[in-house]
Scaffold this motif. Structure first.
Motif, PDB file in Angstrom:
ATOM      1  N   GLU A  33       6.636  10.353   4.218  1.00  0.00           N
ATOM      2  CA  GLU A  33       6.926   9.449   3.099  1.00  0.00           C
ATOM      3  C   GLU A  33       7.983   8.425   3.493  1.00  0.00           C
ATOM      4  OE1 GLU A  33       7.891  12.601   0.263  1.00  0.00           O
ATOM      5  OE2 GLU A  33       6.504  11.604  -1.103  1.00  0.00           O
ATOM      6  N   CYS A  34       7.778   7.168   3.112  1.00  0.00           N
ATOM      7  CA  CYS A  34       8.804   6.154   3.369  1.00  0.00           C
ATOM      8  C   CYS A  34       9.797   6.210   2.202  1.00  0.00           C
ATOM      9  CB  CYS A  34       8.180   4.763   3.465  1.00  0.00           C
ATOM     10  SG  CYS A  34       9.443   3.479   3.559  1.00  0.00           S
ATOM     11  N   PRO A  35      11.035   6.637   2.460  1.00  0.00           N
ATOM     12  CA  PRO A  35      11.986   6.811   1.351  1.00  0.00           C
ATOM     13  C   PRO A  35      12.222   5.526   0.571  1.00  0.00           C
ATOM     14  CG  PRO A  35      12.933   7.582   3.440  1.00  0.00           C
ATOM     15  CD  PRO A  35      11.630   6.930   3.773  1.00  0.00           C
ATOM     16  N   THR A  36      12.295   4.388   1.271  1.00  0.00           N
ATOM     17  CA  THR A  36      12.631   3.155   0.558  1.00  0.00           C
ATOM     18  C   THR A  36      11.434   2.616  -0.239  1.00  0.00           C
ATOM     19  OG1 THR A  36      12.379   2.035   2.680  1.00  0.00           O
ATOM     20  CG2 THR A  36      14.599   2.414   1.914  1.00  0.00           C
ATOM     21  N   MET A  37      10.234   2.761   0.297  1.00  0.00           N
ATOM     22  CA  MET A  37       9.053   2.340  -0.464  1.00  0.00           C
ATOM     23  C   MET A  37       8.911   3.188  -1.731  1.00  0.00           C
ATOM     24  SD  MET A  37       6.991  -0.073   0.571  1.00  0.00           S
ATOM     25  CE  MET A  37       6.682  -1.117   1.981  1.00  0.00           C
ATOM     26  N   ASN A  38       9.351   4.434  -1.635  1.00  0.00           N
ATOM     27  CA  ASN A  38       9.222   5.350  -2.782  1.00  0.00           C
ATOM     28  C   ASN A  38      10.325   5.189  -3.821  1.00  0.00           C
ATOM     29  OD1 ASN A  38       6.938   7.486  -2.778  1.00  0.00           O
ATOM     30  ND2 ASN A  38       7.440   7.107  -0.632  1.00  0.00           N
ATOM     31  N   CYS A  92      15.636  -1.421   1.023  1.00  0.00           N
ATOM     32  CA  CYS A  92      15.605  -2.089   2.332  1.00  0.00           C
ATOM     33  C   CYS A  92      14.929  -1.202   3.375  1.00  0.00           C
ATOM     34  CB  CYS A  92      17.029  -2.426   2.763  1.00  0.00           C
ATOM     35  SG  CYS A  92      17.042  -3.367   4.294  1.00  0.00           S
ATOM     36  N   CYS A  93      13.875  -1.725   3.982  1.00  0.00           N
ATOM     37  CA  CYS A  93      13.172  -1.017   5.067  1.00  0.00           C
ATOM     38  C   CYS A  93      14.196  -0.553   6.104  1.00  0.00           C
ATOM     39  CB  CYS A  93      12.158  -1.975   5.682  1.00  0.00           C
ATOM     40  SG  CYS A  93      11.638  -1.573   7.355  1.00  0.00           S
ATOM     41  N   ALA A  94      14.153   0.744   6.441  1.00  0.00           N
ATOM     42  CA  ALA A  94      15.154   1.301   7.361  1.00  0.00           C
ATOM     43  C   ALA A  94      15.087   0.633   8.735  1.00  0.00           C
ATOM     44  CB  ALA A  94      14.945   2.806   7.480  1.00  0.00           C
ATOM     45  N   MET A  95      13.900   0.243   9.164  1.00  0.00           N
ATOM     46  CA  MET A  95      13.793  -0.433  10.468  1.00  0.00           C
ATOM     47  C   MET A  95      14.431  -1.821  10.414  1.00  0.00           C
ATOM     48  SD  MET A  95      10.598  -2.057  12.374  1.00  0.00           S
ATOM     49  CE  MET A  95       9.480  -0.704  12.478  1.00  0.00           C
ATOM     50  N   PHE A 145       0.805  -1.230   0.000  1.00  0.00           N
ATOM     51  CA  PHE A 145       0.000   0.000   0.000  1.00  0.00           C
ATOM     52  C   PHE A 145       0.838   1.281   0.000  1.00  0.00           C
ATOM     53  CE2 PHE A 145      -2.987  -2.912   2.373  1.00  0.00           C
ATOM     54  CZ  PHE A 145      -3.901  -3.026   1.346  1.00  0.00           C
ATOM     55  N   TYR A 146       2.102   1.210   0.402  1.00  0.00           N
ATOM     56  CA  TYR A 146       2.923   2.426   0.475  1.00  0.00           C
ATOM     57  C   TYR A 146       3.585   2.771  -0.861  1.00  0.00           C
ATOM     58  CZ  TYR A 146       2.856   2.003   5.654  1.00  0.00           C
ATOM     59  OH  TYR A 146       2.511   1.926   6.971  1.00  0.00           O
ATOM     60  N   GLN A 147       3.363   1.944  -1.876  1.00  0.00           N
ATOM     61  CA  GLN A 147       4.002   2.231  -3.158  1.00  0.00           C
ATOM     62  C   GLN A 147       3.396   3.479  -3.810  1.00  0.00           C
ATOM     63  OE1 GLN A 147       6.598   0.202  -5.030  1.00  0.00           O
ATOM     64  NE2 GLN A 147       6.907   0.067  -2.837  1.00  0.00           N
ATOM     65  N   ILE A 204       7.898  -9.021  11.058  1.00  0.00           N
ATOM     66  CA  ILE A 204       8.253  -9.459   9.693  1.00  0.00           C
ATOM     67  C   ILE A 204       9.232  -8.471   9.033  1.00  0.00           C
ATOM     68  CG2 ILE A 204       6.272  -8.385   8.543  1.00  0.00           C
ATOM     69  CD1 ILE A 204       6.082 -11.153   6.930  1.00  0.00           C
ATOM     70  N   ASN A 205       9.264  -7.222   9.535  1.00  0.00           N
ATOM     71  CA  ASN A 205      10.204  -6.210   9.022  1.00  0.00           C
ATOM     72  C   ASN A 205      11.614  -6.509   9.550  1.00  0.00           C
ATOM     73  OD1 ASN A 205       7.549  -5.149   8.842  1.00  0.00           O
ATOM     74  ND2 ASN A 205       8.354  -3.079   8.611  1.00  0.00           N
ATOM     75  N   SER A 206      12.189  -7.601   9.071  1.00  0.00           N
ATOM     76  CA  SER A 206      13.550  -7.998   9.473  1.00  0.00           C
ATOM     77  C   SER A 206      14.100  -8.876   8.353  1.00  0.00           C
ATOM     78  CB  SER A 206      13.505  -8.776  10.795  1.00  0.00           C
ATOM     79  OG  SER A 206      12.633  -9.885  10.694  1.00  0.00           O
ATOM     80  N   PHE A 213      13.183   1.141  15.478  1.00  0.00           N
ATOM     81  CA  PHE A 213      11.955   1.933  15.257  1.00  0.00           C
ATOM     82  C   PHE A 213      11.840   2.298  13.787  1.00  0.00           C
ATOM     83  CE2 PHE A 213      15.474   4.664  16.383  1.00  0.00           C
ATOM     84  CZ  PHE A 213      15.459   5.617  15.382  1.00  0.00           C
ATOM     85  N   CYS A 214      10.648   2.748  13.416  1.00  0.00           N
ATOM     86  CA  CYS A 214      10.435   3.247  12.047  1.00  0.00           C
ATOM     87  C   CYS A 214      10.486   4.763  12.075  1.00  0.00           C
ATOM     88  CB  CYS A 214       9.081   2.771  11.514  1.00  0.00           C
ATOM     89  SG  CYS A 214       8.622   3.676  10.030  1.00  0.00           S
ATOM     90  N   SER A 215      11.427   5.340  11.327  1.00  0.00           N
ATOM     91  CA  SER A 215      11.570   6.802  11.360  1.00  0.00           C
ATOM     92  C   SER A 215      10.348   7.504  10.761  1.00  0.00           C
ATOM     93  CB  SER A 215      12.844   7.222  10.627  1.00  0.00           C
ATOM     94  OG  SER A 215      12.912   6.538   9.398  1.00  0.00           O
ATOM     95  N   VAL A 216       9.647   6.842   9.849  1.00  0.00           N
ATOM     96  CA  VAL A 216       8.459   7.462   9.247  1.00  0.00           C
ATOM     97  C   VAL A 216       7.354   7.582  10.313  1.00  0.00           C
ATOM     98  CG1 VAL A 216       6.731   7.265   7.408  1.00  0.00           C
ATOM     99  CG2 VAL A 216       9.047   6.384   7.033  1.00  0.00           C
ATOM    100  N   HIS A 217       7.126   6.506  11.052  1.00  0.00           N
ATOM    101  CA  HIS A 217       6.042   6.523  12.055  1.00  0.00           C
ATOM    102  C   HIS A 217       6.424   7.294  13.322  1.00  0.00           C
ATOM    103  CE1 HIS A 217       4.497   3.492   9.284  1.00  0.00           C
ATOM    104  NE2 HIS A 217       3.305   3.848   9.750  1.00  0.00           N
ATOM    105  N   GLN A 218       7.741   7.601  13.481  1.00  0.00           N
ATOM    106  CA  GLN A 218       8.153   8.441  14.621  1.00  0.00           C
ATOM    107  C   GLN A 218       7.719   9.890  14.421  1.00  0.00           C
ATOM    108  OE1 GLN A 218       9.973   7.317  17.592  1.00  0.00           O
ATOM    109  NE2 GLN A 218       9.057   5.543  16.623  1.00  0.00           N
ATOM    110  N   PRO A 248       0.526   0.585  14.400  1.00  0.00           N
ATOM    111  CA  PRO A 248       1.196   0.267  15.676  1.00  0.00           C
ATOM    112  C   PRO A 248       2.708   0.482  15.692  1.00  0.00           C
ATOM    113  CG  PRO A 248       0.514  -1.743  14.555  1.00  0.00           C
ATOM    114  CD  PRO A 248      -0.076  -0.606  13.784  1.00  0.00           C
ATOM    115  N   GLU A 249       3.296   0.965  14.587  1.00  0.00           N
ATOM    116  CA  GLU A 249       4.704   1.368  14.615  1.00  0.00           C
ATOM    117  C   GLU A 249       4.849   2.777  15.194  1.00  0.00           C
ATOM    118  OE1 GLU A 249       6.299   0.980  10.659  1.00  0.00           O
ATOM    119  OE2 GLU A 249       5.888  -1.159  10.603  1.00  0.00           O
ATOM    120  N   CYS A 250       3.704   3.451  15.464  1.00  0.00           N
ATOM    121  CA  CYS A 250       3.770   4.791  16.076  1.00  0.00           C
ATOM    122  C   CYS A 250       4.129   4.655  17.553  1.00  0.00           C
ATOM    123  CB  CYS A 250       2.416   5.497  15.951  1.00  0.00           C
ATOM    124  SG  CYS A 250       1.962   5.903  14.258  1.00  0.00           S
TER     125      CYS A 250
END
Ligand code: 13P
Ligand code: SF4
Length: 330
Positions: free
Chosen positions: A282-287, A84-87, A25-27, A119-121, A196-201, A224-226
């Motif tokens: 915006e998630c830089p890696t998804m983008n 690669c997902c930053a988290m 969904f983030y694409q 799963i984000n690993s 942590f996820c920098s986007v959700h922070q 829930p990453e917030c």
């Protein structure tokens, strides 16, 4: 080349190839629109692993493509961008082992630790968790998986997202800590790795207060990453799919502010939908994945060149599969 021409080229290429395209969904919208299937991490892994086409083009981030390869090793999984997902990048096997050692030094025996990885690993971290008898979870089933993992009577080591771990602990009325926060891990039920996820922070309680003051009837929905205080102040917390379902069922006049990635929030509803932040989340890696990259991947498949293919050693895959499969068995 215009995006319409590129889209036509992609659709035409796809007609001649045994290929399925999936997208998170983030694409970006233009990539998302071309996918045969879209979903959250769990739905994508399940769908893609069962899909009959030999070639799968995964528009998302690396751990998502890897999950499919772990579940369906005979499938050729290609990623237009090896983003690669930053988290996920915040933990590798050495950091994982270090955390297990820290817990042992604090008096918790290795056999009393039950690891659960989001799963984000990476596949390697999933394999390390699998070797210790642990589980994978996603944002949509973390509570169910942790409930099951707790039945072992062991301490949960939750990696890599401290926020998801803390949010589940609060939801279940359990004690949590973050490795290295100065507290005694023996006093916690869920011990979280400090990722942590920098986007959700980006989302803060002040953003929630701002919207509640401006529109007293607004609903606040977050991933829930917030941060725990943000989720605690929200009306609904869920995975990307759960958020979409919740919001789509609201009356059109109901205002909603959403704490997750911009591309997804932007295409949710025509009106009455706000991004829960003054900056663009915006998630830089998804983008990273663009139409050009998708087109180039299809051109390579046509030539029989599989650049961008996900490859995992059989040893890693075997143990990562154990951790993923324990999730699917629940
Ligand atoms: P979902 O499983 O909810 O799609 O989340 C994946 C993700 O990376 C959110 O940042
Ligand atoms: Fe990773 Fe955060 Fe991007 Fe999700 S939004 S893919 S957790 S960096």
């Amino acid at each position: 080349m215009s995006s319409n021409t590129l889209k036509e080229e992609i659709l035409k290429l796809k007609e001649d190839l045994d290929v399925t395209i999936v997208a998170h969904f983030y694409q970006k919208d233009e990539v998302f629109e071309l996918a045969d299937f879209t979903g959250d991490s769990l739905e994508l892994a399940k769908f893609a692993a069962r899909d009959k086409n030999p070639n799968l083009v995964f528009c998302g981030v690396g751990f998502m493509g890897q999950s499919v390869k772990i579940l369906a090793p005979n499938k050729r999984v290609l990623m237009p961008k090896m983003a690669c997902c930053a988290m996920a990048k915040m933990i590798d096997v050495n950091y994982y082992d270090d955390n297990v050692n820290i817990l042992q030094k604090s008096g918790i025996k290795k056999e009393d630790i039950m690891p659960v990885t989001y799963i984000n690993s990476s596949a390697e971290v999933k394999a390390a968790v699998g070797k210790m008898g642990g589980y994978v979870c996603t944002s949509s089933n973390a509570k169910t998986i942790i409930t099951k993992a707790l039945q072992s009577g062991k301490k949960i080591l939750f990696v890599p997202d401290r926020c998801l771990g803390q949010n589940i602990a609060i939801d279940m009325g359990l004690k949590s800590c973050v490795v290295g926060d100065g507290s005694d891990p023996k006093a916690a039920d869920i011990i979280c790795y400090n990722g942590f996820c920098s986007v959700h922070q980006l989302f803060d309680v002040e953003d929630i207060e701002f919207y509640r003051e401006k529109y007293p009837d607004i609903l606040i929905v977050t991933h829930p990453e917030c941060k725990p205080e943000v989720c605690a102040a929200s009306d609904f917390v869920g995975s990307t799919s759960q958020l979409i379902k919740y919001i789509k069922e609201l009356p059109v006049e109901q205002k909603v502010a959403v704490g997750t990635e911009y591309n997804m929030v932007n295409r949710l509803r025509e009106k009455n939908t706000y991004v829960l932040s003054s900056s663009k989340p915006e998630c830089p890696t998804m983008n990273e994945t663009r139409l050009e990259d998708l087109r180039d991947t299809l051109l390579l498949i046509k030539k029989g060149d599989y650049e961008g293919e996900i490859l995992i050693s059989e040893e890693t895959r075997k143990y990562a599969f154990e951790a993923l499969n324990r999730m699917f068995e629940i």
